[in-house]
Design an enzyme around this catalytic site. Sequence first.
Site, mmCIF file in Angstrom:
data_model
loop_
_atom_site.group_PDB
_atom_site.id
_atom_site.type_symbol
_atom_site.label_atom_id
_atom_site.label_comp_id
_atom_site.label_asym_id
_atom_site.label_seq_id
_atom_site.Cartn_x
_atom_site.Cartn_y
_atom_site.Cartn_z
ATOM 1 N N PHE A 113 3.134 -38.037 9.493
ATOM 2 C CA PHE A 113 3.615 -36.938 8.643
ATOM 3 C C PHE A 113 3.486 -37.275 7.170
ATOM 4 C CE2 PHE A 113 7.829 -37.999 6.811
ATOM 5 C CZ PHE A 113 8.074 -39.224 7.423
ATOM 6 N N ILE A 155 1.608 -47.152 7.939
ATOM 7 C CA ILE A 155 1.430 -45.960 8.780
ATOM 8 C C ILE A 155 2.677 -45.102 8.605
ATOM 9 C CG2 ILE A 155 1.142 -45.087 11.125
ATOM 10 C CD1 ILE A 155 0.040 -47.904 11.877
ATOM 11 N N LYS A 156 2.486 -43.915 8.081
ATOM 12 C CA LYS A 156 3.646 -43.032 7.908
ATOM 13 C C LYS A 156 3.813 -42.254 9.209
ATOM 14 C CE LYS A 156 5.746 -40.045 4.472
ATOM 15 N NZ LYS A 156 7.047 -40.693 4.516
ATOM 16 N N SER A 157 4.459 -42.889 10.165
ATOM 17 C CA SER A 157 4.543 -42.312 11.509
ATOM 18 C C SER A 157 5.868 -41.594 11.707
ATOM 19 C CB SER A 157 4.390 -43.402 12.564
ATOM 20 O OG SER A 157 5.637 -43.994 12.847
ATOM 21 N N SER A 194 -3.193 -42.671 8.176
ATOM 22 C CA SER A 194 -2.151 -42.959 9.166
ATOM 23 C C SER A 194 -2.645 -42.543 10.555
ATOM 24 C CB SER A 194 -0.865 -42.187 8.853
ATOM 25 O OG SER A 194 -0.279 -42.638 7.655
#
Length: 296
Positions: free
Chosen positions: A33, A150-152, A56
Amino acid sequence: MGLKIYLDGKLVGEEEAKISVFDHGLLYGDGVFEGIRAYNGLIFKLEEHLDRLYNSARAIMLKIPLDKKEMKEAVLMTVRANKLANAYIRLVVTRGKGDLGLDPRKCPRPTVFIIASTIKLYPRELYYKGLEVITVPTNRNTVSAIDPQIKSLNYLNNILAKIEANLVEVPEAIMLNKDGYVLECTGDNIFIVRNGVLITPPTYLGVLAGITRNTVLELAGKLKIDAREEVFSRYSLYNADECFLTGTAAEIIPVVRVDGRVIGDGRPGRISLRLMKAFWKLTKKEGTPIYKRGMM
Ligand code: PMP
């Protein structure tokens, strides 16, 4: 009137914007996101946010069903549909619907949704008073487990730290790695100033490459402030002359107390204030226009 939400190619009413209970974004936090801001009809650093989203996604082998140009149009369309000029935009891509196992190969189609709304900010006076924060026992995820770059959707690591801050009623938590080096906060990057030098932890240590963080580093260059990406411990934090946090939602917000230690003279520092001013100026003039002249 409810919001118009972009969901898998269509704008739907807030009440109709529903996702399957089999979506792996929900079942496993499997997805990515972005949080993006628009100021005065301009979307700030949209390309940078899209680049990070696609990076990401690549890192978790998630193929986004739109290309970047289409995604940009989808974002613009969503903001326009909600007639917003100042907005907080949440762009989410999940692995999509699968079965109850965690195998992503069982999820044929990623889910894409975009929420364009407004944002609740820290009160303005807090930017001139500064925050009190703490370091927390929960370490940041390690690079070898889930790289914080990683913008998870898997934010439980940050939520655990946030709970620890909540328990002592401070608004943010500083997370360290297992060796005690300072990394970042639950939703913000961190900077300190020591002897006129601006320092932030390097991303390889395991911090999100924040868009606001990068903007601050650029602004420091323009303002001839010596800036470095350097590893530091709580010792440097406690002995810093200034400290501030950066994030899309928080922007640049000074910190004046950490773990009960007063930072500097207990007021936002000179360099922090210069950067805040420069940042706000930039948000007013730079960005992707949402509306053509006369469109709104
Ligand atoms: N670190 C974390 C863990 C975050 O969630 C965020 C907010 N996205 C940031 C840093 C700040 O990043 P940005 O400036 O891109 O919003």
